[in-house]
Write an enzyme that holds these catalytic residues in place. Structure first.
Site, PDB file in Angstrom:
ATOM      1  N   GLY A 156      17.677  73.434  52.927  1.00 27.19           N
ATOM      2  CA  GLY A 156      16.180  73.008  53.623  1.00 27.19           C
ATOM      3  C   GLY A 156      16.182  71.577  53.777  1.00 27.19           C
ATOM      4  O   GLY A 156      17.573  70.952  53.179  1.00 27.19           O
ATOM      5  N   ARG A 157      16.060  70.708  52.941  1.00 24.53           N
ATOM      6  CA  ARG A 157      15.252  69.453  52.592  1.00 24.53           C
ATOM      7  C   ARG A 157      16.683  68.510  51.204  1.00 24.53           C
ATOM      8  O   ARG A 157      16.710  68.127  51.567  1.00 24.53           O
ATOM      9  CB  ARG A 157      14.493  69.200  52.433  1.00 24.53           C
ATOM     10  CG  ARG A 157      13.125  69.297  53.303  1.00 24.53           C
ATOM     11  CD  ARG A 157      11.835  68.721  52.769  1.00 24.53           C
ATOM     12  NE  ARG A 157      11.097  69.725  52.089  1.00 24.53           N
ATOM     13  CZ  ARG A 157      10.169  70.923  52.066  1.00 24.53           C
ATOM     14  NH1 ARG A 157       8.912  69.508  53.138  1.00 24.53           N
ATOM     15  NH2 ARG A 157       9.774  71.311  51.292  1.00 24.53           N
ATOM     16  N   ILE A 158      16.462  69.443  50.324  1.00 21.97           N
ATOM     17  CA  ILE A 158      17.310  68.528  49.151  1.00 21.97           C
ATOM     18  C   ILE A 158      19.047  69.478  49.647  1.00 21.97           C
ATOM     19  O   ILE A 158      19.616  68.948  49.696  1.00 21.97           O
ATOM     20  CB  ILE A 158      17.034  69.953  47.180  1.00 21.97           C
ATOM     21  CG1 ILE A 158      15.894  68.820  47.701  1.00 21.97           C
ATOM     22  CG2 ILE A 158      18.257  69.378  46.503  1.00 21.97           C
ATOM     23  CD1 ILE A 158      14.275  69.839  46.507  1.00 21.97           C
ATOM     24  N   THR A 237      21.323  74.301  41.556  1.00 20.46           N
ATOM     25  CA  THR A 237      20.445  73.158  41.004  1.00 20.46           C
ATOM     26  C   THR A 237      18.469  73.925  41.604  1.00 20.46           C
ATOM     27  O   THR A 237      17.837  72.569  41.361  1.00 20.46           O
ATOM     28  CB  THR A 237      20.406  71.310  41.234  1.00 20.46           C
ATOM     29  OG1 THR A 237      20.630  71.731  42.937  1.00 20.46           O
ATOM     30  CG2 THR A 237      21.767  71.339  41.144  1.00 20.46           C
ATOM     31  N   ARG A 239      16.339  76.957  41.382  1.00 19.12           N
ATOM     32  CA  ARG A 239      16.496  78.412  40.586  1.00 19.12           C
ATOM     33  C   ARG A 239      16.847  79.057  40.140  1.00 19.12           C
ATOM     34  O   ARG A 239      17.676  79.178  40.003  1.00 19.12           O
ATOM     35  CB  ARG A 239      14.777  78.905  40.722  1.00 19.12           C
ATOM     36  CG  ARG A 239      13.291  78.222  41.148  1.00 19.12           C
ATOM     37  CD  ARG A 239      12.951  77.150  40.128  1.00 19.12           C
ATOM     38  NE  ARG A 239      11.578  76.512  40.510  1.00 19.12           N
ATOM     39  CZ  ARG A 239      11.778  75.070  40.022  1.00 19.12           C
ATOM     40  NH1 ARG A 239      13.040  74.473  40.703  1.00 19.12           N
ATOM     41  NH2 ARG A 239      10.602  74.061  40.922  1.00 19.12           N
ATOM     42  N   GLU A 268      14.832  79.786  31.237  1.00 20.20           N
ATOM     43  CA  GLU A 268      15.081  78.625  30.755  1.00 20.20           C
ATOM     44  C   GLU A 268      14.130  78.719  29.937  1.00 20.20           C
ATOM     45  O   GLU A 268      12.982  78.982  29.616  1.00 20.20           O
ATOM     46  CB  GLU A 268      15.122  77.591  31.160  1.00 20.20           C
ATOM     47  CG  GLU A 268      16.151  77.051  32.636  1.00 20.20           C
ATOM     48  CD  GLU A 268      15.355  76.094  33.929  1.00 20.20           C
ATOM     49  OE1 GLU A 268      14.585  75.854  33.290  1.00 20.20           O
ATOM     50  OE2 GLU A 268      15.802  76.518  35.091  1.00 20.20           O
ATOM     51  N   HIS A 287      17.753  70.885  33.566  1.00 20.52           N
ATOM     52  CA  HIS A 287      16.345  71.002  34.503  1.00 20.52           C
ATOM     53  C   HIS A 287      16.582  69.518  35.155  1.00 20.52           C
ATOM     54  O   HIS A 287      15.260  69.354  34.345  1.00 20.52           O
ATOM     55  CB  HIS A 287      15.450  72.261  34.538  1.00 20.52           C
ATOM     56  CG  HIS A 287      14.967  72.522  35.795  1.00 20.52           C
ATOM     57  ND1 HIS A 287      13.921  73.415  35.614  1.00 20.52           N
ATOM     58  CD2 HIS A 287      14.584  72.026  36.731  1.00 20.52           C
ATOM     59  CE1 HIS A 287      13.714  73.345  36.806  1.00 20.52           C
ATOM     60  NE2 HIS A 287      13.784  73.036  37.815  1.00 20.52           N
TER      61      HIS A 287
HETATM   62  C1  GLV Z   1      11.967  71.074  40.122  1.00 20.26           C
HETATM   63  O1  GLV Z   1      12.248  72.126  39.801  1.00 20.26           O
HETATM   64  C2  GLV Z   1      11.054  71.201  41.148  1.00 20.26           C
HETATM   65  O2  GLV Z   1      10.461  72.198  41.657  1.00 20.26           O
HETATM   66  O3  GLV Z   1      10.059  69.852  41.727  1.00 20.26           O
END
Ligand code: GLV
Ligand code: GLV
Length: 333
Positions: A156-158, A237, A239, A268, A287
């Site tokens: 996706g975007r990230i 990075t 979940r 976490e 995180h």
């Molecule tokens: C951070 O983990 C978010 O979902 O913005």
């Protein structure tokens, strides 16, 4: 009467400023710790809307007790802390903050990749513990990522930003697996769609950028790690619960994969005695993907704006569950 908004954490100042300027009454949180669940519910009962984040459990109990909420505005792009289905049934729209954090989060994924491939955190720890001996020609060597294959899980975007960085810096070959094809990425990044199995077997680096849902929960488990290359680096990075952490530890210990860089852990916070923290080929961060001043300001602006627009125009600019709005109409009185 002005609507009352509860802030569940200390957010960047801009959120408060925007809401107050728009005529809302904002209740700030004085200490930077999450409310416990009971307290969150009790406080929320006295408010019309909340600005919350990943550390707030907006579950069945919360929603049953606080079904009066006009809108839930989440300060994050991910929203697995919220029971979306239930909120939708109750006609409560959920806002979130996509886009704002794409680049900051990709930076952390890219940084972790580099740090892991060169065992940077381990080397840092060696100095702290007085173990900087002499220059060692063959000790504790890293591996290079140039020209290797990057497998993105959840393009996706990230994921797009991460792929861009890896391509520009290291000419990496990009493959990906997604629920649906990302034609834009295929065109602009020359990315190739592959089935999940192939992503596992072909990637030198696997980087996770998916949502957490029932389809992705612990999909990176014993089975998956066994199929990966023994020189592969695993980056998460997204979940923590997308990977099974004891299976990951085992895969690293038995050499099924080479290294791991994590900005999210399962669970976490990570226990400080976790074996991963002792491994030379592992880098862990707490995180902080979206944690830059610029990005957090933008997320705060978006989260406040989702509330303001909802009361003003009945629309939430960045909404998770647009169906919910159909069920409810509220105006700022
Ligand atoms: C951070 O983990 C978010 O979902 O913005
Ligand atoms: C290493 O520091 C080198 O000079 O090769």
């Amino acid at each position: 009467m002005s609507k009352k908004i509860l802030f569940t954490r200390i957010y960047p100042k801009i959120a408060q400023t925007q809401l107050q300027e728009a005529g809302f009454k904002v209740t700030l949180r004085e200490t930077d710790t999450p409310f416990d669940h009971k307290e969150l519910i009790e406080k929320s009962k006295e408010h019309d809307a909340i600005l919350c984040t990943l550390t707030d459990k907006i579950d069945d109990t919360f929603l049953n007790e606080c079904s009066h909420m006009d809108i839930i505005s989440q300060f994050a792009v991910g929203y697995d802390n919220i029971n979306v289905e239930k909120a939708t049934e109750l006609g409560i729209p959920i806002g979130h903050t996509p886009e704002a954090l794409n680049e900051a989060t990709a930076d952390i994924a890219f940084g972790l990749l580099l740090a892991t491939s060169r065992k940077m955190f381990h080397q840092h720890k060696k100095i702290i513990h007085g173990k900087w001996g002499s220059f060692t020609p063959t000790g504790d060597l890293g591996i290079e990522i140039k020209n290797k294959t990057l497998g993105i899980f959840g393009l996706g975007r990230i994921g797009m930003e991460m792929a861009k960085l890896c391509k520009a810096a290291y000419n990496m070959n990009v493959i990906y697996h997604n629920r649906s094809r990302n034609k834009h990425a295929e065109k602009t990044l020359d990315a190739t769609y592959v089935p999940f199995e192939e992503l596992l077997t072909q990637s030198d680096v696997i980087s996770l950028h998916c949502n957490l849902n029932e389809g992705t929960r612990e999909i990176f488990n014993k089975d998956a790690f066994q199929k990966m290359k023994s020189r592969a680096i695993f980056i998460n990075t997204a979940r923590g619960p997308v990977h099974n952490e004891s299976d990951l530890i085992n895969a690293l210990q038995t050499g099924e994969i080479w290294g791991a860089g994590l900005d999210v852990t399962n669970p976490e916070p990570m226990n400080p005695n976790n074996e991963l923290l002792q491994m030379p080929n592992v880098c862990v961060l707490p995180h902080i993907g979206s944690g830059t001043e610029e990005t957090r300001d933008e997320m705060a602006r978006m989260a406040a704006n989702n509330i303001i627009e909802f009361y003003k125009n009945g629309t939430v600019p960045n909404v998770v569950n647009p169906e919910a709005i159909m069920n409810k109409t509220t105006t700022l009185k």
